[in-house]
Design an enzyme around this catalytic site. Structure first.
Site, PDB file in Angstrom:
ATOM      1  N   LYS A  22       0.838  -1.205   0.000  1.00 44.51           N
ATOM      2  CA  LYS A  22       0.000   0.000   0.000  1.00 44.51           C
ATOM      3  C   LYS A  22       0.869   1.251   0.000  1.00 44.51           C
ATOM      4  O   LYS A  22       0.643   2.181  -0.758  1.00 44.51           O
ATOM      5  CB  LYS A  22      -0.910  -0.002   1.245  1.00 44.51           C
ATOM      6  CG  LYS A  22      -1.589   1.324   1.505  1.00 44.51           C
ATOM      7  CD  LYS A  22      -2.484   1.288   2.729  1.00 44.51           C
ATOM      8  CE  LYS A  22      -1.770   1.592   4.025  1.00 44.51           C
ATOM      9  NZ  LYS A  22      -1.367   2.984   4.216  1.00 44.51           N
ATOM     10  N   ASN A  23       1.880   1.250   0.859  1.00 39.26           N
ATOM     11  CA  ASN A  23       2.683   2.467   1.007  1.00 39.26           C
ATOM     12  C   ASN A  23       3.599   2.729  -0.183  1.00 39.26           C
ATOM     13  O   ASN A  23       4.106   3.829  -0.336  1.00 39.26           O
ATOM     14  CB  ASN A  23       3.503   2.416   2.300  1.00 39.26           C
ATOM     15  CG  ASN A  23       2.621   2.643   3.520  1.00 39.26           C
ATOM     16  OD1 ASN A  23       1.432   2.921   3.386  1.00 39.26           O
ATOM     17  ND2 ASN A  23       3.198   2.522   4.708  1.00 39.26           N
ATOM     18  N   ARG A  92      -3.767  10.499   4.567  1.00 39.93           N
ATOM     19  CA  ARG A  92      -2.659  11.432   4.719  1.00 39.93           C
ATOM     20  C   ARG A  92      -1.771  11.483   3.475  1.00 39.93           C
ATOM     21  O   ARG A  92      -1.190  12.522   3.157  1.00 39.93           O
ATOM     22  CB  ARG A  92      -1.823  11.030   5.940  1.00 39.93           C
ATOM     23  CG  ARG A  92      -0.588  11.853   6.063  1.00 39.93           C
ATOM     24  CD  ARG A  92       0.047  11.783   7.400  1.00 39.93           C
ATOM     25  NE  ARG A  92       1.404  12.280   7.345  1.00 39.93           N
ATOM     26  CZ  ARG A  92       1.747  13.534   7.559  1.00 39.93           C
ATOM     27  NH1 ARG A  92       0.828  14.427   7.862  1.00 39.93           N
ATOM     28  NH2 ARG A  92       3.005  13.913   7.472  1.00 39.93           N
ATOM     29  N   CYS A 116      -4.843   8.245   9.439  1.00 33.48           N
ATOM     30  CA  CYS A 116      -4.969   7.673  10.779  1.00 33.48           C
ATOM     31  C   CYS A 116      -4.809   8.775  11.813  1.00 33.48           C
ATOM     32  O   CYS A 116      -4.026   9.703  11.623  1.00 33.48           O
ATOM     33  CB  CYS A 116      -3.873   6.645  11.000  1.00 33.48           C
ATOM     34  SG  CYS A 116      -4.092   5.158  10.055  1.00 33.48           S
ATOM     35  N   ARG A 121       0.915  14.758  13.125  1.00 32.23           N
ATOM     36  CA  ARG A 121       1.385  14.533  11.753  1.00 32.23           C
ATOM     37  C   ARG A 121       1.448  15.819  10.920  1.00 32.23           C
ATOM     38  O   ARG A 121       0.724  15.981   9.929  1.00 32.23           O
ATOM     39  CB  ARG A 121       0.528  13.479  11.068  1.00 32.23           C
ATOM     40  CG  ARG A 121       0.509  12.167  11.811  1.00 32.23           C
ATOM     41  CD  ARG A 121      -0.207  11.088  11.054  1.00 32.23           C
ATOM     42  NE  ARG A 121       0.681  10.323  10.213  1.00 32.23           N
ATOM     43  CZ  ARG A 121       0.336   9.195   9.611  1.00 32.23           C
ATOM     44  NH1 ARG A 121      -0.848   8.708   9.746  1.00 32.23           N
ATOM     45  NH2 ARG A 121       1.186   8.548   8.859  1.00 32.23           N
ATOM     46  N   ASP A 305       4.988   0.741  12.006  1.00 41.27           N
ATOM     47  CA  ASP A 305       3.795   0.076  11.471  1.00 41.27           C
ATOM     48  C   ASP A 305       3.665  -1.384  11.929  1.00 41.27           C
ATOM     49  O   ASP A 305       2.677  -2.040  11.618  1.00 41.27           O
ATOM     50  CB  ASP A 305       3.788   0.134   9.933  1.00 41.27           C
ATOM     51  CG  ASP A 305       3.423   1.527   9.427  1.00 41.27           C
ATOM     52  OD1 ASP A 305       3.041   2.380  10.242  1.00 41.27           O
ATOM     53  OD2 ASP A 305       3.519   1.756   8.201  1.00 41.27           O
ATOM     54  N   ILE A 327       8.502   7.297  16.479  1.00 35.08           N
ATOM     55  CA  ILE A 327       8.120   7.950  15.217  1.00 35.08           C
ATOM     56  C   ILE A 327       6.871   8.814  15.376  1.00 35.08           C
ATOM     57  O   ILE A 327       6.856   9.965  14.966  1.00 35.08           O
ATOM     58  CB  ILE A 327       7.874   6.900  14.094  1.00 35.08           C
ATOM     59  CG1 ILE A 327       9.071   5.946  13.977  1.00 35.08           C
ATOM     60  CG2 ILE A 327       7.584   7.571  12.753  1.00 35.08           C
ATOM     61  CD1 ILE A 327      10.369   6.569  13.504  1.00 35.08           C
ATOM     62  N   ARG A 397      -8.464  -0.473   5.078  1.00 32.19           N
ATOM     63  CA  ARG A 397      -7.551   0.441   4.384  1.00 32.19           C
ATOM     64  C   ARG A 397      -6.212  -0.226   4.099  1.00 32.19           C
ATOM     65  O   ARG A 397      -5.510   0.188   3.187  1.00 32.19           O
ATOM     66  CB  ARG A 397      -7.305   1.701   5.240  1.00 32.19           C
ATOM     67  CG  ARG A 397      -8.496   2.627   5.324  1.00 32.19           C
ATOM     68  CD  ARG A 397      -8.153   3.896   6.088  1.00 32.19           C
ATOM     69  NE  ARG A 397      -6.842   4.367   5.682  1.00 32.19           N
ATOM     70  CZ  ARG A 397      -5.922   4.881   6.490  1.00 32.19           C
ATOM     71  NH1 ARG A 397      -6.179   5.022   7.758  1.00 32.19           N
ATOM     72  NH2 ARG A 397      -4.776   5.284   6.033  1.00 32.19           N
TER      73      ARG A 397
HETATM   74  C1  UD1 Z   1       4.642   6.821   6.103  1.00 29.42           C
HETATM   75  C2  UD1 Z   1       3.748   5.615   5.975  1.00 29.42           C
HETATM   76  C3  UD1 Z   1       3.224   5.193   7.353  1.00 29.42           C
HETATM   77  C4  UD1 Z   1       4.390   4.976   8.305  1.00 29.42           C
HETATM   78  C5  UD1 Z   1       5.311   6.182   8.325  1.00 29.42           C
HETATM   79  C6  UD1 Z   1       6.566   5.976   9.155  1.00 29.42           C
HETATM   80  C7  UD1 Z   1       2.790   5.922   3.780  1.00 29.42           C
HETATM   81  C8  UD1 Z   1       1.588   6.193   2.964  1.00 29.42           C
HETATM   82  N1  UD1 Z   1       2.638   5.945   5.107  1.00 29.42           N
HETATM   83  O1  UD1 Z   1       3.833   7.881   6.621  1.00 29.42           O
HETATM   84  O2  UD1 Z   1       2.491   3.973   7.194  1.00 29.42           O
HETATM   85  O3  UD1 Z   1       3.881   4.774   9.614  1.00 29.42           O
HETATM   86  O4  UD1 Z   1       5.724   6.512   6.986  1.00 29.42           O
HETATM   87  O5  UD1 Z   1       7.265   4.874   8.716  1.00 29.42           O
HETATM   88  O6  UD1 Z   1       3.868   5.635   3.250  1.00 29.42           O
HETATM   89  N2  UD1 Z   1       6.598  14.666  10.340  1.00 29.42           N
HETATM   90  C9  UD1 Z   1       6.712  16.004  10.630  1.00 29.42           C
HETATM   91  N3  UD1 Z   1       6.630  16.898   9.604  1.00 29.42           N
HETATM   92  C10 UD1 Z   1       6.452  16.512   8.314  1.00 29.42           C
HETATM   93  C11 UD1 Z   1       6.347  15.137   8.031  1.00 29.42           C
HETATM   94  C12 UD1 Z   1       6.415  14.230   9.064  1.00 29.42           C
HETATM   95  O7  UD1 Z   1       6.875  16.391  11.785  1.00 29.42           O
HETATM   96  O8  UD1 Z   1       6.397  17.363   7.431  1.00 29.42           O
HETATM   97  C13 UD1 Z   1       6.647  13.689  11.461  1.00 29.42           C
HETATM   98  C14 UD1 Z   1       5.332  12.941  11.575  1.00 29.42           C
HETATM   99  O9  UD1 Z   1       4.408  13.657  12.340  1.00 29.42           O
HETATM  100  C15 UD1 Z   1       5.772  11.664  12.246  1.00 29.42           C
HETATM  101  C16 UD1 Z   1       7.163  11.418  11.643  1.00 29.42           C
HETATM  102  O10 UD1 Z   1       7.590  12.678  11.140  1.00 29.42           O
HETATM  103  O11 UD1 Z   1       5.882  11.859  13.614  1.00 29.42           O
HETATM  104  C17 UD1 Z   1       7.198  10.377  10.536  1.00 29.42           C
HETATM  105  O12 UD1 Z   1       6.357  10.782   9.492  1.00 29.42           O
HETATM  106  P1  UD1 Z   1       6.595  10.355   7.978  1.00 29.42           P
HETATM  107  O13 UD1 Z   1       7.873   9.596   7.860  1.00 29.42           O
HETATM  108  O14 UD1 Z   1       6.423  11.564   7.123  1.00 29.42           O
HETATM  109  O15 UD1 Z   1       5.386   9.376   7.739  1.00 29.42           O
HETATM  110  P2  UD1 Z   1       4.333   9.379   6.566  1.00 29.42           P
HETATM  111  O16 UD1 Z   1       5.021   9.618   5.259  1.00 29.42           O
HETATM  112  O17 UD1 Z   1       3.167  10.208   6.934  1.00 29.42           O
END
Ligand code: UD1
Length: 417
Positions: A22-23, A92, A116, A121, A305, A327, A397
């Site tokens: 999915k990701n 997201r 989620c 986030r 995850d 995370i 999902r």
């Molecule tokens: C992706 C995955 C999700 C997984 C996560 C971490 C997808 C669709 N989803 O989510 O399943 O749990 O990676 O492995 O691929 N953050 C900030 N600012 C930002 C972006 C992120 O502070 O601009 C923080 C987030 O709040 C979180 C952490 O960084 O605490 C990790 O987020 P991120 O790696 O961006 O995860 P996603 O891409 O949302």
């Protein structure tokens, strides 16, 4: 709203194949917006998030056709409309539309995404990175508006945290920027490598994806190509944990075990017996599973995850365990529900303390996010009696019809409408 009823004391028999990731699929589907004339994709998983993403892309004029085992995303005539709020808020990953839309149209407007309910986030790392490429942003009334004066211009970007989504967003935008972009402290998740592979087949020039330094030489045009989505390491890891928890002999196929090296090592340290093949993992019954302490980390560390799933296992392992969630804030919403099934877990800030050796008993529980839901499925399969999981849409999902997939391997799981 659908519910899942699980009969406990289950065991798993035979084998299961990991579905497409999915990701990896979500950003790659979005990357079709960058192609002048479309993208063929294979191995898309049959998930609610994929359907939502298809609808979202149709908003932008993409025509989606199924041709045998491939899905064609025809992006010949796309438009820069406003993404449907109801779709964006469900996922997201919608934030990943920003990079490609700006690259194609020099401007974009999307509503702030949902997904989620794990932590706040924010999207600051996405926006800071895209700003370095020349994009100007404003946030108003729940919308992000972005535009770039002339062209996106390559830049040296150092991420403050290796965000998966931000790395993907910047990589997509930079593939059509003028000149070279370097992303430092990039996320190393295998799904980023899969996206880079697909973009390169479309004509992009990306090197270093899968490492902390990604170098992107911008190109003028990306065009039609074909890509097979990688297997889902989180789904595969979930089923490995399930088999260990149910002390079953079980094979998980179509997965490169390297993608799960940290979780597999953790499971072996807990006492799991695993036979690791080239593209399969065999779980063998073990003489006992014991507790452990771990921290979730960006790849190649223990994935957040799989945190909820291993917590379910820790609840029934011998001795105590600890998990520090590094995370996401607020990713312990499954704790109270696991406790309803008989687990003994306490949390203090970002640490969960799990007292093992519990004999779980079926109960009615509520799913709160995607991975939390599947941890309840695992606990329900282990528990004595029947477990009913409410709010099933989270599970749908990320897991393909789990009642059928797992049902074929022995457990009795029924979907109640
Ligand atoms: C992706 C995955 C999700 C997984 C996560 C971490 C997808 C669709 N989803 O989510 O399943 O749990 O990676 O492995 O691929 N953050 C900030 N600012 C930002 C972006 C992120 O502070 O601009 C923080 C987030 O709040 C979180 C952490 O960084 O605490 C990790 O987020 P991120 O790696 O961006 O995860 P996603 O891409 O949302």
């Amino acid at each position: 709203m659908d519910k899942l009823q699980i009969t406990g004391k289950a065991i798993l028999k035979g084998s299961i194949s990991a579905s497409g990731s999915k990701n990896a699929a979500l950003p790659i589907m979005i990357a079709s917006l960058l192609s002048e004339n479309g993208l063929y994709l294979k191995n898309l998983p049959a998930l609610q998030d994929i359907l939502t993403m298809k609808k979202l892309l149709e908003n932008f004029g993409i025509k989606i056709k199924k041709i045998n085992s491939q899905t064609f995303f025809d992006s010949t005539n796309i438009n820069n409309s406003l993404a449907d709020y109801d779709l964006v808020r469900k996922m997201r990953a919608s934030i990943l539309l920003l990079g490609p839309l700006i690259a194609r149209f020099k401007k974009a407007k999307i509503s702030l995404p949902g997904g989620c309910a794990i932590g706040t986030r924010p999207i600051d790392i996405h926006l800071n990175g895209l700003e370095k490429l020349g994009v100007k942003f404003s946030i108003e009334n729940g919308f992000v508006s972005a535009d770039v004066k002339k062209n996106l211009t390559g830049a040296h970007i150092k991420l403050s945290f290796p965000s998966v989504g931000a790395t993907e967003n910047i990589m997509m935008a930079a593939s059509k920027a003028k000149g070279e972009t370097i992303i430092e402290n990039a996320a190393r998740e295998p799904e980023i490598e899969d996206l880079a592979k697909c973009l390169n087949k479309m004509g992009a020039k990306i090197a270093g994806a899968g490492t902390t330094k990604i170098i992107i030489e911008g190109v003028k045009k990306l065009s039609k190509s074909e890509h097979t989505i990688m297997s889902d390491r989180i789904v595969a890891g979930t089923y490995v944990i399930a088999a260990v928890m149910l002390n079953s002999e079980f094979i998980i196929k179509k997965i490169k075990p390297d993608l799960l090296s940290t979780p597999l090592e953790v499971l072996q340290n807990m006492g799991a017996k695993l036979e690791i093949g080239n593209d399969s993992i065999k779980v063998l019954p073990s003489s006992g599973i014991k507790g452990i302490a771990l921290k979730t980390k960006p790849y190649p560390g223990f994935p957040t995850d799989l945190q909820a799933q291993i917590m379910a296992l820790m609840s029934v392992a011998k001795g105590s365990s600890q998990i520090k969630e590094m995370i996401f804030e607020n990713r312990f919403m499954h704790v109270s529900e696991l406790n309803r099934l008989g687990a003994h877990i306490k949390t203090k800030k970002d640490v969960a303390y799990i007292e093992g050796g519990r004999s779980l008993k079926g109960a009615k529980v509520m799913a709160s996010d995607l991975r939390a839901s599947v941890s309840l499925v695992l606990a329900g399969l282990y528990a004595e009696g029947k477990t009913t999981i409410n709010r099933l849409y989270h599970l749908d999902r990320g897991y393909e019809k789990i009642e059928e997939t797992l049902g074929k391997c022995g457990p009795i799981i029924t979907r109640l409408k």
